[in-house]
Design a protein around this motif. Sequence first.
Motif, short mmCIF file in Angstrom:
data_model
loop_
_atom_site.label_atom_id
_atom_site.label_comp_id
_atom_site.label_asym_id
_atom_site.label_seq_id
_atom_site.Cartn_x
_atom_site.Cartn_y
_atom_site.Cartn_z
N GLU A 139 34.92 8.57 15.50
CA GLU A 139 34.00 8.09 16.40
C GLU A 139 33.74 8.98 17.53
O GLU A 139 33.95 9.17 18.51
CB GLU A 139 34.56 6.82 17.01
CG GLU A 139 33.46 5.74 17.44
CD GLU A 139 32.60 6.11 18.76
OE1 GLU A 139 31.87 5.11 19.03
OE2 GLU A 139 32.44 7.17 19.13
N THR A 170 30.90 9.67 19.62
CA THR A 170 30.02 9.76 20.56
C THR A 170 30.40 10.62 21.87
O THR A 170 31.52 10.63 22.10
CB THR A 170 29.99 8.26 21.36
OG1 THR A 170 29.56 7.20 20.16
CG2 THR A 170 29.04 8.22 22.35
N TYR A 199 23.76 9.73 12.44
CA TYR A 199 24.28 9.29 13.63
C TYR A 199 23.21 9.50 14.83
O TYR A 199 22.87 10.61 14.76
CB TYR A 199 25.53 9.70 14.15
CG TYR A 199 26.83 9.36 13.13
CD1 TYR A 199 26.86 9.67 11.92
CD2 TYR A 199 28.00 8.98 13.68
CE1 TYR A 199 27.83 9.48 10.98
CE2 TYR A 199 29.25 8.81 12.95
CZ TYR A 199 28.91 8.77 11.75
OH TYR A 199 30.37 8.43 10.74
N LYS A 219 23.51 3.83 20.63
CA LYS A 219 23.94 4.54 19.58
C LYS A 219 23.75 3.79 18.28
O LYS A 219 23.95 2.67 18.22
CB LYS A 219 25.03 5.29 19.54
CG LYS A 219 26.29 3.98 19.70
CD LYS A 219 27.68 4.86 20.20
CE LYS A 219 28.61 3.63 20.08
NZ LYS A 219 30.03 4.42 20.53
N TYR A 220 23.39 4.62 17.26
CA TYR A 220 23.45 3.99 15.84
C TYR A 220 24.18 4.83 14.96
O TYR A 220 23.93 5.86 14.73
CB TYR A 220 21.84 3.76 15.40
CG TYR A 220 21.98 3.24 13.90
CD1 TYR A 220 21.80 4.23 12.80
CD2 TYR A 220 21.91 2.11 13.57
CE1 TYR A 220 21.85 3.79 11.51
CE2 TYR A 220 22.13 1.29 12.32
CZ TYR A 220 22.27 2.62 11.29
OH TYR A 220 21.88 1.99 10.14
N PHE A 221 25.31 4.06 14.26
CA PHE A 221 25.94 4.69 13.40
C PHE A 221 25.80 3.82 11.76
O PHE A 221 25.68 4.65 10.89
CB PHE A 221 27.43 4.58 13.51
CG PHE A 221 28.05 5.44 14.79
CD1 PHE A 221 29.22 5.44 15.24
CD2 PHE A 221 27.26 6.34 15.47
CE1 PHE A 221 29.77 6.15 16.42
CE2 PHE A 221 27.69 7.09 16.49
CZ PHE A 221 28.95 7.15 16.85
N SER A 222 25.79 2.65 11.99
CA SER A 222 25.74 1.87 10.80
C SER A 222 25.33 0.54 10.89
O SER A 222 25.46 0.03 12.24
CB SER A 222 26.83 2.19 9.73
OG SER A 222 28.04 1.44 10.18
N ARG A 270 26.67 14.21 13.90
CA ARG A 270 28.15 13.52 14.11
C ARG A 270 28.78 14.58 15.12
O ARG A 270 29.14 14.17 16.34
CB ARG A 270 28.74 13.62 12.73
CG ARG A 270 29.85 12.57 13.18
CD ARG A 270 30.45 12.30 11.61
NE ARG A 270 32.00 11.65 11.73
CZ ARG A 270 32.30 11.06 10.79
NH1 ARG A 270 32.00 11.30 9.59
NH2 ARG A 270 33.79 10.28 10.97
#
Lengths: 113, 110
Positions: free
Chosen positions: A99, A101, B32, B49-52, B95
Amino acid sequence: SQTIHQWPATLVQPVGSPLSLECTVEGTSNPNLYWYRQAAGRGLQLLFYSVGIGQISSEVPQNLSASRPQDRQFILSSKKLLLSDSGFYLCAWSAGTGEETQYFGPGTRLLVL
Amino acid sequence: AQSVTQPDIHITVSEGASLELRCNYSYGATPYLFWYVQSPGQGLQLLLKYFSGDTLVQGIKGFEAEFKRSQSSFNLRKPSVHWSDAAEYFCAVGRYKLSFGAGTTVTVRA
């Protein structure tokens, strides 16, 4: 909670002088660490990133280097500053667990004269 | 190679009006995507944020963004801006290595 610190906040240095900017992260272990530079009126450019102690990847050839002597400490250095090194330097961290971020520090404003 | 384009360098909006900031990206896989905000002289704060999953993402401060794969876009919106929303906004993709757009400066007029 996690906190990221950068110092100094502002630095004015003469051309040809050395540089050391420090970034530390609290509240997490084994983070990925990043150094970015932001030139006036432009976006951010990734300079270095690190996935662990002593592991540094350089993104662009330049006058700067980075080191990670401890798990949560990331240092940006130069032996001899150039005028073009002026800018706003931002450190960031991510969890390193997949993850990814990125969370940013407050930045260091560097002016080379 | 990954990249981000923010077509609008500067946007002026009236307080209370809606705001939309455009972001187009190039990325080889499922992207991402991130939006950050920066006040003058400060670091970047993550807005969302956008991942999925759900393509409409809610963030902090009343912001939302919509991921549109067909248009390679991730536009940021806010229904009613406040004077405190005046800042620079950055879209980013990636990412482990983020690529940032050049930013959009938002000015809010009373």
